[in-house]
Design a protein around this motif. Structure first.
Motif, mmCIF file in Angstrom:
data_model
loop_
_atom_site.group_PDB
_atom_site.id
_atom_site.type_symbol
_atom_site.label_atom_id
_atom_site.label_comp_id
_atom_site.label_asym_id
_atom_site.label_seq_id
_atom_site.Cartn_x
_atom_site.Cartn_y
_atom_site.Cartn_z
ATOM 1 N N SER A 78 0.832 -1.202 0.000
ATOM 2 C CA SER A 78 0.000 0.000 0.000
ATOM 3 C C SER A 78 0.872 1.260 0.000
ATOM 4 C CB SER A 78 -0.917 -0.014 1.220
ATOM 5 O OG SER A 78 -1.668 1.157 1.288
ATOM 6 N N ASP A 136 0.991 4.179 -2.819
ATOM 7 C CA ASP A 136 0.776 5.578 -2.432
ATOM 8 C C ASP A 136 1.898 6.478 -2.949
ATOM 9 O OD1 ASP A 136 -1.562 4.923 -1.134
ATOM 10 O OD2 ASP A 136 -0.671 4.913 0.881
ATOM 11 N N LEU A 150 -7.094 -0.010 -3.588
ATOM 12 C CA LEU A 150 -5.773 0.597 -3.442
ATOM 13 C C LEU A 150 -5.373 1.332 -4.720
ATOM 14 C CD1 LEU A 150 -3.790 -2.277 -1.668
ATOM 15 C CD2 LEU A 150 -4.519 -0.107 -0.655
#
Length: 196
Positions: free
Chosen positions: A16, A20, A61
């Protein structure tokens, strides 16, 4: 990251955090190139029914940073069809999607089935390839995906192959499935299958 990509779980904080950091830059670059409208993202290849929660998480995500992009995935289970913009259905599973009204689903051919369905294997007569557009017209299927355009590797890309000598990615797929063009000088040359 000191580990290989296939050693990192898709639901981990490490993955994740990577998305990001990476996806905003990728999205900006795509937009700078002016290709956002023709860029599609893919979450998972043929997820199984027991992976629906994991698929939703992984897709979330990606979508967090990719608003306005289209998502498409190869699926065989109808339950996934409303979790993406374009479900791409294996030809052997398409009837279920048609019967259930998934009018936005595309179709794909790949490794199987080799018997009664159209496909683009080397051993098939051209009529088995040529009938695909007719079938798509009859069932109002808006798009087609054939994964093997120029995959000149063994299965899992462990090494390169010579497609003039090895036509099946070293016994991984039916002959001709991994590619429909051959390398030639600075580009590619057609096969009979790609011309059809």
């Amino acid at each position: 990251m000191d580990r290989l990509w296939n050693e990192i779980a898709s639901d981990s904080k490490e993955y994740s955090d990577f998305l990001d950091a990476f996806l905003p830059h990728l999205s900006n670059y795509i937009e700078e190139l002016g290709i956002k409208e023709v860029t599609y993202f893919h979450t998972s290849d043929e997820p199984s029914e027991e992976h629906i929660d994991g698929y939703k998480n992984a897709s979330g995500l990606l979508r967090k940073h990719l608003k306005g992009y289209k998502f498409m995935d190869a699926v065989s289970h109808f339950e996934f069809s409303n979790l993406m913009d374009i479900p791409v259905v294996g030809i052997q599973s398409m009837q279920e999607f048609i019967d259930k009204g998934a009018s936005h689903a595309w179709i794909y051919t790949c490794c199987c089935p080799p018997n009664i369905f159209p496909n683009r294997f080397i051993a098939m007569p051209s009529g088995r390839n040529r009938i695909l557009p007719t079938m798509m017209y009859k069932y109002n299927i808006p798009g087609y995906l054939h994964w093997g355009f120029n995959f000149y590797n063994s299965q899992l890309s462990k090494k390169h192959i010579n497609p003039y000598a090895v036509t099946d990615s070293e016994y991984a797929f039916p002959s001709g499935d991994p590619f429909s063009v051959y390398p030639y000088e600075d580009g590619a040359t057609h096969s009979i299958r790609s011309r059809v």
